[in-house]
Design an enzyme around this catalytic site. Structure first.
Site, short mmCIF file in Angstrom:
data_model
loop_
_atom_site.label_atom_id
_atom_site.label_comp_id
_atom_site.label_asym_id
_atom_site.label_seq_id
_atom_site.Cartn_x
_atom_site.Cartn_y
_atom_site.Cartn_z
N ASN A 155 0.84 -1.20 0.00
CA ASN A 155 0.00 0.00 0.00
C ASN A 155 0.88 1.25 0.00
O ASN A 155 1.02 1.93 1.01
CB ASN A 155 -0.94 -0.03 1.20
CG ASN A 155 -2.02 1.04 1.12
OD1 ASN A 155 -1.94 2.08 1.77
ND2 ASN A 155 -3.02 0.79 0.30
N GLY A 201 -2.49 1.51 4.97
CA GLY A 201 -1.18 2.12 4.81
C GLY A 201 -1.25 3.55 4.29
O GLY A 201 -2.31 4.18 4.30
N ARG A 213 -1.31 4.89 1.29
CA ARG A 213 -2.30 5.20 0.27
C ARG A 213 -3.70 5.25 0.88
O ARG A 213 -4.50 6.13 0.55
CB ARG A 213 -2.26 4.18 -0.87
CG ARG A 213 -3.12 4.62 -2.06
CD ARG A 213 -3.11 3.61 -3.21
NE ARG A 213 -3.72 4.17 -4.40
CZ ARG A 213 -5.02 4.16 -4.67
NH1 ARG A 213 -5.86 3.62 -3.81
NH2 ARG A 213 -5.49 4.70 -5.79
N CYS A 214 -3.99 4.31 1.78
CA CYS A 214 -5.30 4.30 2.44
C CYS A 214 -5.56 5.60 3.21
O CYS A 214 -6.69 6.07 3.30
CB CYS A 214 -5.39 3.13 3.41
SG CYS A 214 -5.38 1.50 2.67
N MET A 215 -4.50 6.17 3.78
CA MET A 215 -4.65 7.34 4.65
C MET A 215 -4.67 8.66 3.89
O MET A 215 -4.67 9.73 4.50
CB MET A 215 -3.50 7.39 5.66
CG MET A 215 -3.47 6.25 6.65
SD MET A 215 -2.28 6.51 7.97
CE MET A 215 -0.73 6.58 7.05
#
Length: 411
Positions: free
Chosen positions: A354, A397, A399-401
């Site tokens: 990620n 991770g 990218r998710c955040m």
């Protein structure tokens, strides 16, 4: 910037991103309700905030403008009538009237100014926040043991999922799990009422009132003509097809969508937990999503001969599909954990695949995934590590955040 949203790649220089700093909502997690709220553990708030601040500072040092969801939401809800409309819609979606608390909750939330109200909505409203003396009904006095009138939203720091930018517009998503479904309401109010966005008539390619689920972690903009979307535990084929048809009808630049099927398990929650783009011709991937010969189910959706027609072709080799659709002579797949059975499973669980690209060949990753990071560096990728002892407990991770809002085009 003439438009506030411009995302035609995964790797173009990142100019503007939206984050959500973890807040009091994480302190409203308890062991009894972790599963309901989609957490496996309880992060330590001061430490997770410190790590998140370091993430934000890392982006700022790279020249990225960092906006915060909570601040944008408060600014969008500055008008009293808009705030009242938001609270009514939020409480209806929260089914707050099941326990007879709708009107009391509405009055309570509207007693705050916008910034404080947003904080209360995000962190959740405990039953003991509303004075016992104000309760006038038997069912309120004989309440059950569930501690909240309004559930907290601890997943909000994963800003990628409730809404995602594609081209000049957004998908504002109907999320699969009830614990997250209210989150995308913030983005609708931001683009409709915030001064930065409301005058730009931002297209919404798929809205949150569509009955099938899709989430932003499954949406990857590979280049200005091609989008990849995961058919996953959280995103349905029906939502993807509706999004494709809307994109083809309402804009001309994006010409194809790759619908990539991945295992429908929590570990492989979204496409970006197992596959991200790190350079023009390089991707990080968790090897477990491919079959023994590298085979997968990939559907290429392209414009047909008429506006209503969508041509669908099924393919099975990710490498060949990427080369063909992105016009590349070769593609390098960098295995999470170096492809080792144990290391790849461990580091994928901690979001080793990620990555957040902030420029071609420059990515932000978690420091804990040291084998994956070494593999990226061996392939010439610049890796900027951030601390992840507490952030990773939420199962997402870098990218998710992050929700990129503006990237430079890739030359």
């Amino acid at each position: 910037m003439t438009a506030p949203i411009h995302i035609y790649s995964e790797i173009g220089h990142l100019k503007t991103v939206m984050l959500k700093r973890p807040g009091r909502e994480l302190e409203n997690l308890t062991p009894d309700y972790l599963e309901r709220l989609l957490f496996d553990d309880i992060p330590f708030l001061p430490a997770v905030q410190n790590e998140h601040d370091q993430f934000a500072d890392t982006l700022k040092k790279q020249g990225v403008e960092v906006l915060y969801l909570e601040k944008l939401a408060a600014e969008a809800l500055g008008d009293t009538s808009v705030r009242e409309q938001f609270v009514s819609e939020l409480l209806s979606e929260s089914k707050a009237d099941i326990n007879g608390a709708y009107h009391r909750l509405k009055e309570y939330l509207l007693s705050f100014e916008a910034e404080s109200m947003v904080e209360h909505v995000m962190s959740g409203v405990r039953k003991n926040e509303i004075e016992l003396g104000l309760r006038s009904h038997l069912h309120e006095l004989m309440e059950d043991h569930y501690p909240f009138y309004l559930d907290p939203m601890p997943n909000l720091y994963f800003t990628r999922d409730p809404a995602a930018a594609i081209g000049s517009g957004l998908t504002i998503n109907k999320m699969k799990e009830p614990a997250r479904r209210r989150e995308s309401l913030f983005m609708r109010y931001i683009i409709e009422h915030h001064p930065r966005f409301k005058e730009h008539d931002i297209p919404v390619w798929l809205d949150r009132d569509f009955k099938f689920n899709i989430e932003g972690g499954d949406e990857l903009v590979l280049n200005d003509e091609t989008v990849a979307i995961g058919v996953s535990e959280r995103s349905t084929a029906q939502a993807i097809e509706r999004l494709v048809r809307n994109l083809f009808k309402r804009q001309d630049r994006i010409r194809r969508v790759l619908a990539v099927e991945i295992p429908k398990t929590r570990a492989f929650m979204h496409l970006d937990t197992v596959f991200t783009m790190v350079d023009r011709d390089q991707f990080t991937i968790h090897p477990a999503i491919q079959g023994p010969e590298g085979d997968m189910r990939i559907f290429i959706l392209e414009r047909g001969k008429t506006e209503e027609d969508v041509q669908i072709t099924e393919e099975h080799n990710l490498l060949e599909v990427l080369k063909k659709t992105l016009g590349l002579s070769d593609v390098n797949l960098i295995f999470c954990g170096g492809g080792d059975e144990i290391a790849s499973a461990r580091e994928q669980w901690n979001d080793g695949s990620n990555t957040l690209a902030i420029a071609p060949g420059v990515v932000v990753t978690y420091d804990r995934n040291y084998i994956s990071n070494a593999c990226l560096r061996e392939q010439g990728i610049k890796v900027i590590e951030i601390p992840s002892g507490e952030l990773s407990r939420g199962r997402g991770g870098p990218r998710c955040m992050s929700m990129p809002l503006y990237r430079d085009d890739v030359k």
